[in-house]
Scaffold this motif. Structure first.
Motif, PDB file in Angstrom:
ATOM      1  N   GLN A   3       0.831  -1.193   0.000  1.00 18.96           N
ATOM      2  CA  GLN A   3       0.000   0.000   0.000  1.00 18.96           C
ATOM      3  C   GLN A   3       0.863   1.238   0.000  1.00 18.96           C
ATOM      4  O   GLN A   3       1.992   1.231   0.522  1.00 18.96           O
ATOM      5  CB  GLN A   3      -0.911   0.015   1.235  1.00 18.96           C
ATOM      6  N   VAL A   5       1.011   5.070   1.362  1.00 17.04           N
ATOM      7  CA  VAL A   5       0.432   5.912   2.400  1.00 17.04           C
ATOM      8  C   VAL A   5       1.006   7.310   2.272  1.00 17.04           C
ATOM      9  O   VAL A   5       2.230   7.497   2.343  1.00 17.04           O
ATOM     10  CB  VAL A   5       0.726   5.355   3.802  1.00 17.04           C
ATOM     11  N   GLU A   6       0.117   8.278   2.057  1.00 21.42           N
ATOM     12  CA  GLU A   6       0.528   9.659   1.833  1.00 21.42           C
ATOM     13  C   GLU A   6       0.319  10.488   3.090  1.00 21.42           C
ATOM     14  O   GLU A   6      -0.547  10.194   3.914  1.00 21.42           O
ATOM     15  CB  GLU A   6      -0.295  10.275   0.704  1.00 21.42           C
ATOM     16  N   CYS A  22       5.181  10.062   0.663  1.00 18.58           N
ATOM     17  CA  CYS A  22       4.424   8.847   0.344  1.00 18.58           C
ATOM     18  C   CYS A  22       5.344   7.648   0.530  1.00 18.58           C
ATOM     19  O   CYS A  22       6.423   7.585  -0.071  1.00 18.58           O
ATOM     20  CB  CYS A  22       3.920   8.919  -1.090  1.00 18.58           C
ATOM     21  N   PHE A  94      -2.194  12.653  -5.569  1.00 10.27           N
ATOM     22  CA  PHE A  94      -2.125  11.200  -5.456  1.00 10.27           C
ATOM     23  C   PHE A  94      -0.702  10.713  -5.703  1.00 10.27           C
ATOM     24  O   PHE A  94      -0.065  11.103  -6.678  1.00 10.27           O
ATOM     25  CB  PHE A  94      -3.045  10.535  -6.485  1.00 10.27           C
ATOM     26  N   TRP A 114      -1.694   3.162  -6.385  1.00 11.46           N
ATOM     27  CA  TRP A 114      -2.110   4.542  -6.123  1.00 11.46           C
ATOM     28  C   TRP A 114      -2.358   4.726  -4.635  1.00 11.46           C
ATOM     29  O   TRP A 114      -2.881   3.819  -3.965  1.00 11.46           O
ATOM     30  CB  TRP A 114      -3.398   4.869  -6.878  1.00 11.46           C
ATOM     31  N   GLY A 115      -2.010   5.887  -4.131  1.00 11.66           N
ATOM     32  CA  GLY A 115      -2.353   6.241  -2.771  1.00 11.66           C
ATOM     33  C   GLY A 115      -3.789   6.731  -2.696  1.00 11.66           C
ATOM     34  O   GLY A 115      -4.478   6.863  -3.711  1.00 11.66           O
ATOM     35  N   GLN A 116      -4.227   7.015  -1.478  1.00 15.11           N
ATOM     36  CA  GLN A 116      -5.620   7.408  -1.266  1.00 15.11           C
ATOM     37  C   GLN A 116      -5.862   8.876  -1.596  1.00 15.11           C
ATOM     38  O   GLN A 116      -7.009   9.293  -1.751  1.00 15.11           O
ATOM     39  CB  GLN A 116      -6.031   7.124   0.189  1.00 15.11           C
ATOM     40  N   THR A 118      -4.253  13.095  -0.991  1.00 13.39           N
ATOM     41  CA  THR A 118      -4.195  14.076   0.087  1.00 13.39           C
ATOM     42  C   THR A 118      -4.498  15.452  -0.508  1.00 13.39           C
ATOM     43  O   THR A 118      -4.008  15.810  -1.574  1.00 13.39           O
ATOM     44  CB  THR A 118      -2.812  14.052   0.779  1.00 13.39           C
TER      45      THR A 118
END
Length: 124
Positions: A3, A5-6, A22, A94, A114-116, A118
């Motif tokens: 995963q 994480v940003e 990230c 992203f 891809w990150g979630q 921010t």
């Protein structure tokens, strides 16, 4: 499972600075390229900057000279330092990574992650 994480988004005034980071976490991951994309309201997602494991960088024309992307290979972490921010930089940012990750069964898989996202808001 890997995963992204940003962290680091927020509100900043025009002309200000902000940094994003990230990190890839989870199973073993060996990135080839990591980068940042952004999506403003009502607009398509667009490239901001990318960096390879060999430190080759690519920037969108709109951010060149103001943003700096860097990579900590050992920590699988990519950073985006943003200076002289403009209202037009307001968007959800992203993180993206392309590379190979180890699955739970031990096999290597090609991954596009891809990150979630921010939110970066530039406003007075």
């Amino acid at each position: 499972q890997v995963q992204l994480v940003e962290s680091g988004g927020g509100l900043v005034q025009p002309g200000g600075s902000l940094s994003l980071s990230c990190s890839a976490s989870g199973n073993i991951f060996s990135p080839n390229v990591m980068g940042w994309y952004r999506q403003a309201p009502g607009r398509q997602r667009e490239l901001v900057a990318t960096i390879t494991i060999g430190d080759a960088t690519n920037y969108a024309a709109s951010v060149k000279g103001r943003f700096t992307i860097s990579l900590d290979n050992a920590k699988n972490t990519v950073f985006l330092q943003m200076k002289s921010l403009e209202v037009e930089d307001t968007a959800v940012y992203f993180c993206n990574a392309e590379g190979y990750g180890k699955s739970n069964t031990g096999s290597w898989l090609h991954l596009q992650l891809w990150g979630q996202g921010t939110l970066v808001t530039v406003s007075s």
